[in-house]
Design a protein around this motif. Structure first.
Motif, mmCIF file in Angstrom:
data_model
loop_
_atom_site.group_PDB
_atom_site.id
_atom_site.type_symbol
_atom_site.label_atom_id
_atom_site.label_comp_id
_atom_site.label_asym_id
_atom_site.label_seq_id
_atom_site.Cartn_x
_atom_site.Cartn_y
_atom_site.Cartn_z
ATOM 1 N N GLY A 1 36.514 50.850 48.960
ATOM 2 C CA GLY A 1 36.773 52.033 49.673
ATOM 3 C C GLY A 1 38.249 52.772 50.580
ATOM 4 N N LYS A 2 38.696 51.957 50.987
ATOM 5 C CA LYS A 2 40.265 52.338 51.477
ATOM 6 C C LYS A 2 40.801 53.137 50.405
ATOM 7 N N THR A 3 41.166 54.081 50.579
ATOM 8 C CA THR A 3 42.494 55.377 50.275
ATOM 9 C C THR A 3 43.017 54.325 49.340
ATOM 10 N N GLN A 4 43.778 53.965 47.800
ATOM 11 C CA GLN A 4 44.831 53.160 47.391
ATOM 12 C C GLN A 4 45.663 54.572 46.702
ATOM 13 N N LYS A 5 47.317 53.956 47.143
ATOM 14 C CA LYS A 5 47.950 54.535 45.747
ATOM 15 C C LYS A 5 48.140 54.349 44.351
ATOM 16 N N SER A 6 47.628 54.645 43.525
ATOM 17 C CA SER A 6 48.541 54.087 42.523
ATOM 18 C C SER A 6 48.529 54.223 41.514
ATOM 19 N N ALA A 7 48.510 53.937 39.940
ATOM 20 C CA ALA A 7 48.397 55.035 39.040
ATOM 21 C C ALA A 7 47.264 55.058 37.757
ATOM 22 N N ASP A 8 47.326 56.645 37.389
ATOM 23 C CA ASP A 8 46.366 56.581 36.359
ATOM 24 C C ASP A 8 46.649 56.027 34.778
ATOM 25 N N PHE A 9 46.183 55.949 33.825
ATOM 26 C CA PHE A 9 46.660 55.194 32.701
ATOM 27 C C PHE A 9 47.857 55.544 32.151
ATOM 28 N N GLU A 10 48.267 57.448 32.583
ATOM 29 C CA GLU A 10 49.324 57.866 32.220
ATOM 30 C C GLU A 10 50.553 57.649 33.004
ATOM 31 N N GLY A 11 50.078 56.373 33.946
ATOM 32 C CA GLY A 11 51.294 56.522 34.631
ATOM 33 C C GLY A 11 51.650 57.266 35.380
ATOM 34 N N GLN A 12 50.453 58.809 36.036
ATOM 35 C CA GLN A 12 51.005 59.227 37.406
ATOM 36 C C GLN A 12 50.727 59.070 38.141
ATOM 37 N N GLU A 13 51.446 58.834 39.552
ATOM 38 C CA GLU A 13 50.297 58.770 40.556
ATOM 39 C C GLU A 13 49.066 59.054 41.007
ATOM 40 N N VAL A 14 48.497 58.574 41.512
ATOM 41 C CA VAL A 14 47.280 58.893 42.057
ATOM 42 C C VAL A 14 46.626 57.996 43.533
ATOM 43 N N GLU A 15 45.328 59.188 43.347
ATOM 44 C CA GLU A 15 44.941 58.123 45.169
ATOM 45 C C GLU A 15 43.845 57.894 45.227
ATOM 46 N N LEU A 16 43.210 56.588 45.056
ATOM 47 C CA LEU A 16 42.029 56.377 44.526
ATOM 48 C C LEU A 16 41.333 55.490 45.713
ATOM 49 N N ALA A 17 39.987 56.515 45.861
ATOM 50 C CA ALA A 17 39.000 55.586 47.064
ATOM 51 C C ALA A 17 37.689 55.409 46.293
ATOM 52 N N ALA A 18 37.570 53.994 46.267
ATOM 53 C CA ALA A 18 36.003 54.305 45.230
ATOM 54 C C ALA A 18 34.966 54.847 46.140
ATOM 55 N N LYS A 19 33.964 55.531 45.500
ATOM 56 C CA LYS A 19 33.048 56.153 46.035
ATOM 57 C C LYS A 19 31.805 54.897 46.807
ATOM 58 N N GLY A 20 30.827 55.623 47.063
ATOM 59 C CA GLY A 20 29.682 54.371 47.478
ATOM 60 C C GLY A 20 29.537 53.606 48.239
ATOM 61 N N ARG A 21 28.998 52.537 47.772
ATOM 62 C CA ARG A 21 28.792 51.377 49.269
ATOM 63 C C ARG A 21 30.065 50.133 49.106
ATOM 64 N N HIS A 22 30.448 48.773 48.828
ATOM 65 C CA HIS A 22 30.850 48.265 48.398
ATOM 66 C C HIS A 22 30.749 47.046 48.334
#
Lengths: 359, 359, 359, 359
Positions: free
Chosen positions: A307-328
Motif C-alpha cells: 500500500g505504501k507509495t512507490q516511485k516507479s515508471a509506467d509502461f511508457e517509461g514516465q515517472e509515476v507514484e503508485l500505491a496499491a489500493k485495498g488491503r494486501h
C-alpha cells in the motif's frame, strides 16, 4: 509443458484469478485409492487467505470439486479433474495497473512475453495459481502417507530477521505448526513474528521469510540421476512457487563453510538399515534418498504489492507514484506452509512411482 | 527422462568414469550454425582436473569428438552426438570400496537403488558425468552469444568462510576470472582462498564454496510459467550438479529479511526499454526474464572423498575405518565455474527457443 | 503422460461418462487469439450423438465452458481449461456388465490393468472421452486457419463394403460433407450407406467404415524427424481414437503394390514453389510436409456394443449369453468425421509451433 | 524431443550416413541385465544391406560399440551409449543431387525445413538412421524375452502384388523367416517374390511390400490410454520408419467391412485366464493388451532412389532428367523385418515398465 509437472504422476494446472476458476488435472494417480473432496480441502483451507488478521481479509471459500477419475469414493486410475471456482470473476477493475506495471511484480514481464495480460495483472503469477498444485499435492500426500508412511511437515523458520530456534525435524507435527498464527512452532519466536507482521501491515508494507520442510520416512532409492535428482526436482518445484528466491537442502549455504571431514555423514547401523550419524546431506546422496529425513529450506521474498507509495515508471517509461489500493497480504509465509508441503509431495510421489517402475 | 534435459534444445547425457567414454546427444540445435570441436573444447579444458596444484593431479585429456549433426563445419539441425573417451577404462581397482560405502558419497544410494553399482562407486554421481553437459552447454553458449549477445560469466565468490568482495556483474569477464587459480576475480581474496585450499589439501581434507553467475543481455520474455519458470529451471539445473546444496537468485535468502518497500525493484526508463533501479529480483519477474542481468549463486559442499581417516560402517553395518587412497581434489569449486556457466546456458537456450516458438 | 498430447501445444484430457464431466486443459495456445465457446461448440455439435436416426437416440447437450485462459474474448497465452458437464452422472446402472465383460470392449482390459473400472465399463475407452480432444482440436483448427490458412476436411469414404467414389481433395468442403446424414459427399453412395446403417440398426448389429481426411495449405516444413514425423504423429493420434484399427497416408497399402517409377511423385514448378505431379506421398517426404495436401485414411471397426445376443464368458470364465440393453449406435463413422479433423488439427498445430521455434 | 522415444525406456538416436557414426542412448534400461555387443549385433546383422543379391551390394560392417552403462557384462541402470561407426565418412560425392531433389525423397523437405541438408541428401531420412533404433530395440527385446517371455517375430507377407498365404502367428519363428532371402516363410511365395525383386532390380526400379509382425506372450495390461494406447504407440513407431505408408492392427481395414456380430472377439476360458475365440482386435482392447497375440501389418512403399531415368525439376523449378548412379536397393522389405521387430520392442518395453510402475 510449462504448466505440467511430473513424469508418472503428472499435474497440469490452469486458471487465473478472474476467470471461471482454477484447478488441475492429475494424470497417473494409482487406482483403487479412497478419495473424496474432504481429503483435498484440508490443505486448501490451510492455504486460504483470510484465516487471521495477519493475512489479507479477502474471504475465499475455495471449495474443490472432483470432476473425474473417482467413482463411488475410489480412484479409477484415470485422470482426476479438480476445479475450484473463483468467487470474483469480473476482470477489469484493476484500473491504473493497466498503465503502470507494479514494481517486482509480473505485470511487466507477462505483458512483454505474451503481448497481453490478465486484468488482474500477472495472471498465472498470482498466488491463486497455487490452488491447483495444492489440490493435486494433497492427493499425492495421501498416497505417500498410506503407502509408504511418508510424513511431510513444513513450518515458518524465519520472518524477516526473526529466526525460530532449531526445531526437531523428527518430532514436529502439523498441529504444532498450526498452533500459532505465524505457523512457527516456537511460541516465543512466533509471538515476535506476529508483532512484526502487524507492524509491517500497519505500515502498508510487506515482509518475507523462510519455510523449512521435513519429509520423514522417505525410503532409500527415490530420485532419478542425473537431471531428476531428488534435490533438483525439489529445487525446481520450490522455485516455481510465487515469491521464492532460494532453496537449500541439508547443510545448504552453511555447508560451504565446512570441511569434508566435518560435513561427511558417517554411516552407522540403524536397526536393519544403514543410517548416518549426522544429516548434512539432508537425506540425499547423489540425488537419491538415503533413508534419512529429507530436509530443505525455501526463501520467500516480501510480496510485491504494497500500500505504501512507490516511485516507479509506467509502461511508457514516465515517472509515476503508485500505491496499491485495498488491503494486501503483508506476509504470505505462513500460508506458504501447505504450499511447500504439497509441492514436495508432488516431487516425491513422482519419484516414488518412477522407482516402483523398476519392479 | 532422467538423463535428458530441455524441451526444444534437449540434451541426453551418458557415461561413467570407467566405461568407454562419456558424452551427450544434443537434439534441437538450430541448423546452419558454424561448429567444430574447438568451440566445445575450451569449456572442457576449463573443467578438466589437473590444471593446477589446487586440484587433483590426474591428467585427463578429455578431447571431444563430434559424432554427427555437423557437416563441413555447419550444423545440420539434426542430433549432435558428442563423445569424450575415458583414458582409464579398467573397472575394478576400487577394492575396499566395494564393501564400504564412502560417507556422503553416492556409493550407498546407487547400490540400494539399482542393486548394483559401477566399480568406481556412484557411477553417474561422478564428476566426470558433467562432461556431457559441459560439451552440450558449450554449444548452447555459442548460439546464445551469436544470436542474442548473451554473456554468461561465473566466478568463485567464496571458498570456506573466505568471501570475495562484491564483483560488478556488468563488467566481470572470463579472463578476469581465470586470472587466478581459484577463479576468484578479487586478487586478495583469491590469494587467501589459494592458501586455504593448500592447507586443506595438506590435511587430506576438502572444502566447499560458492559460485556466482551472471547472464547478461538476456532479452525480456524468457521463462515458461508456471513449472518452467526461468529460476525454477536454473534451480533444477544447478541442484542436479554433483555436490550442490543450495541455489539463490537475486536477493536470495538475504531478501527474506527485507521489507517489500526495500526489496521492490522500481521501474525506470533505460534507453528504449523499461529497466529497474535495483535488481533484487535477479533478472526475473514471475518466472520470466525482465531484461536485467540474471544473477544467481550456487552452494557447493566439500567433496566427500577425502584422505583423512573416517570412522564409518560397511554395507553390513560393521564399524570400519576408511581413508581414500591416492590424491583427491581438495576443492572442486574453481572447476565448477565452467560447469555452472554451461548448465545455465542449457536452461537459457531452451527457454529462448520456447519463446521463439511464439513467432 | 498418457492423457497428454503435444510438445508445444499440449492437450491434457480428463473425464468418464458418469463423472461430473469431461474436458481438457490446453497448454501452449498463442496469446491474443479471439476465442469464445461458440468457436468450440460447432465441432462438439457435429460430434454429438442423436443427430439423426442413424445414431444413438441419447440426447447429449454437450455445452462447453471455458474455465480459464481467456479474458474479454482474447486468449491470454495461459492454459485454457475446458469443461463439458455430463448429464447423467449416476454410475451403477450397468448391472450385468459388472460380471460380464463385453466382447471386444475395454471392460476386460480396464479391469485387469487397474483392478477397478468405471460403472459404465471401460471408462476412458468410452466415446465420450473424445469430447476433450474435439474441444481442444477446435481451438487448434482456428489457429491453423487464421494463421496459415490450413483447411481440414474429413468425410466418410466407406461404410461396410460400400465405398464412395473418389472425391476431389482440393475441392471438398464441410458443408458438402454435412449434406448427407452419413457424411459421405457422394450422394448415391451416401444413400446406400444410409440404407445399410438402418438395416444394421434393425438387426441390432453394428458396422464399421473408413474416414478420409485432407489437410490443405499445410506449409512445407512441418514434421519433426525421426520419431515425430508428421505421419507418425498422425498415426498415433488416429490410432488413439476409440474403435480405430488402421491408418494410411497417401498411397497407403495400395502403394506397396507399385513400382518406384510409378510411385515417385515427380517435382514440377507450381507458381513460386516446387510441387509434385502426383501425390502418392500424401503430402509428406521424410516425415516433413512438402506443400502438397496431406491426405490420410482411418479404419473404424464396427462398435463392440450390440443388441444382438452373443455367447461369451463372464470374468470367471463361465459361459454366458449377452445382449446389450437399450439402443446402441449402429455406426459411429459419420460422427467420427469431426473427431478425425480435430485430432489432425492437434497434430498439425504442435508441429507448426515446433517449426516456428526455429525462428 | 523428436529424436527420442519412450517415457521410461527412452531411446535418443543420432547420426547421418556420412558423419562419424550413428547410434543411440538408451535411458531407463533396468540394472543387472547381462548385456554385451553380441546381443545387439544379431539384429544389426539382419538389418545390414549386402546380405544377398536382392539388396544393395554395399558392404557395411556395422559393428556396435557399447560406450557406457555396462560393466563386467552387466547393465548398471544408467544410460547405455551405443555407437556404430560409418565406413564412408566423406560427404560431398553426391554431386548432381545438390541441385536436384530426388523425387519422393526427403532431399527437398530437409532443405526447406532446415535451410541446409547433409551431402547424402535427406540425412536423417536415410535408412542408416534406423541403426540406432535397431540397436536399442535389440536390448529391449532381450529384456522382454527374459522377463516376460515375449516373442516378437516379423515376416514379409507381401512384395508388390505377391501375397504370402496366411501364416500361423502362434508358430512362426525367426529361423523360419530367415530361411528365404525375401524373409517370407511361405516357400512358394518366397520364390516368386525373389524373382520379382530380381526383375525389378534388372529394370533399375524398386518395389514395396508389407511386413506382418506378431508379439506373443504379451501380458494383459500393457498400454496407457488414451494417447499412449498400445496400438497408437505402435502406429507412431512404425510410421516413423523410413518408407512406411500404412499400419493396421488386427482386422485393420478389412475389419471395416465386417458387422459387429462378426468382428467381436467372444470371450472364453483359456486355462486360468480369459481369452478370446477370434482375434480381430489384434491383441488390444481399448488400447490395452488383452493377453492374445498382438498382430499388426506395416506398408512399405517402393524406395525412392532408382536407377531408371525420371523427369523431374531441380530446386529452381527447371525441368531435369535424373537417374541415380551406382546400385540401389530394389526392395528394402526383407531388411525391414528386424527393423519392425525392434521398433515394436521399443514400444512394448516402455509400456511394460509403465505398467510395472503401478506396483
Amino acid at each position: 509443458m510449462s504448466s505440467s509437472f511430473g513424469t508418472l504422476f503428472q499435474v497440469s494446472t490452469f486458471g487465473e484469478s478472474h476467470g471461471v476458476g482454477v484447478g488441475a488435472v492429475v494424470d497417473g494417480c494409482p487406482a483403487g485409492l479412497q478419495l473424496c473432496e474432504a481429503d483435498i480441502q484440508t490443505q486448501l483451507d490451510r492455504r486460504r487467505p483470510g484465516q487471521s488478521d495477519l493475512t489479507t481479509p479477502r474471504q475465499e471459500a475455495d471449495r474443490v470439486e472432483i470432476l473425474s477419475g473417482v467413482e463411488n469414493g475410489l480412484t479409477l486410475g484415470t485422470p482426476i479433474g479438480l476445479l475450484v471456482r473463483n468467487k470474483d470473476q469480473r476482470p477489469g477493475d484493476y484500473g491504473e495497473m493497466s498503465r503502470v506495471p507494479r514494481p517486482s511484480h509480473a505485470d511487466y514481464t507477462y505483458q512483454m512475453k505474451y503481448g497481453i495480460r490478465a486484468a488482474s495483472g500477472g495472471g498465472r503469477s498470482s498466488a491463486r495459481e497455487t490452488i491447483g498444485r495444492v489440490a493435486a499435492g494433497a492427493i499425492a500426500e495421501k498416497i505417500l502417507r498410506e503407502k509408504w508412511g511418508v510424513e511431510i511437515v513444513s513450518w515458518v523458520s524465519a520472518i524477516g530477521d526473526i529466526e525460530a530456534p532449531e526445531v526437531d525435524p523428527l518430532e514436529i507435527s502439523r498441529p504444532q505448526v498450526d498452533a500459532t498464527l505465524t505457523r512457527c512452532p516456537a511460541p516465543e519466536a512466533a509471538r515476535r513474528m506476529e508483532e512484526r507482521v502487524l507492524e509491517v501491515k500497519e505500515a502498508q508494507d510487506s515482509i518475507g521469510g523462510v519455510v523449512t520442510c521435513v519429509c520423514r520416512n522417505v525410503p532409500t532409492g527415490w530420485g532419478e540421476p542425473v537431471f531428476d535428482k531428488l534435490e533438483a526436482k525439489l529445487a525446481q518445484a520450490m522455485l516455481s512457487l510465487p515469491a521464492t528466491k532460494g532453496f537449500e537442502i541439508g547443510s545448504g549455504f552453511a555447508g560451504t563453510r565446512m570441511l569434508g571431514s566435518q560435513h561427511n555423514d558417517l554411516f552407522v547401523r540403524k536397526g536393519t538399515r544403514l543410517g548416518t550419524v549426522s544429516n548434512h546431506s539432508g537425506g540425499v546422496l547423489g540425488g537419491i534418498s538415503n533413508g534419512e529425513p529429507v530436509i530443505f529450506r525455501v526463501a520467500f521474498k516480501p510480496v510485491a504489492t504494497i500500500g505504501k507509495t512507490q516511485k516507479s515508471a509506467d509502461f511508457e517509461g514516465q515517472e509515476v507514484e503508485l500505491a496499491a489500493k485495498g488491503r494486501h497480504d503483508p506476509c504470505v509465509v505462513p500460508r506458504a506452509v501447505p504450499i511447500v508441503e504439497t509441492a514436495a509431495a508432488l516431487v516425491l510421489i513422482d519419484l516414488a512411482l518412477r522407482q516402483q517402475a523398476r519392479g
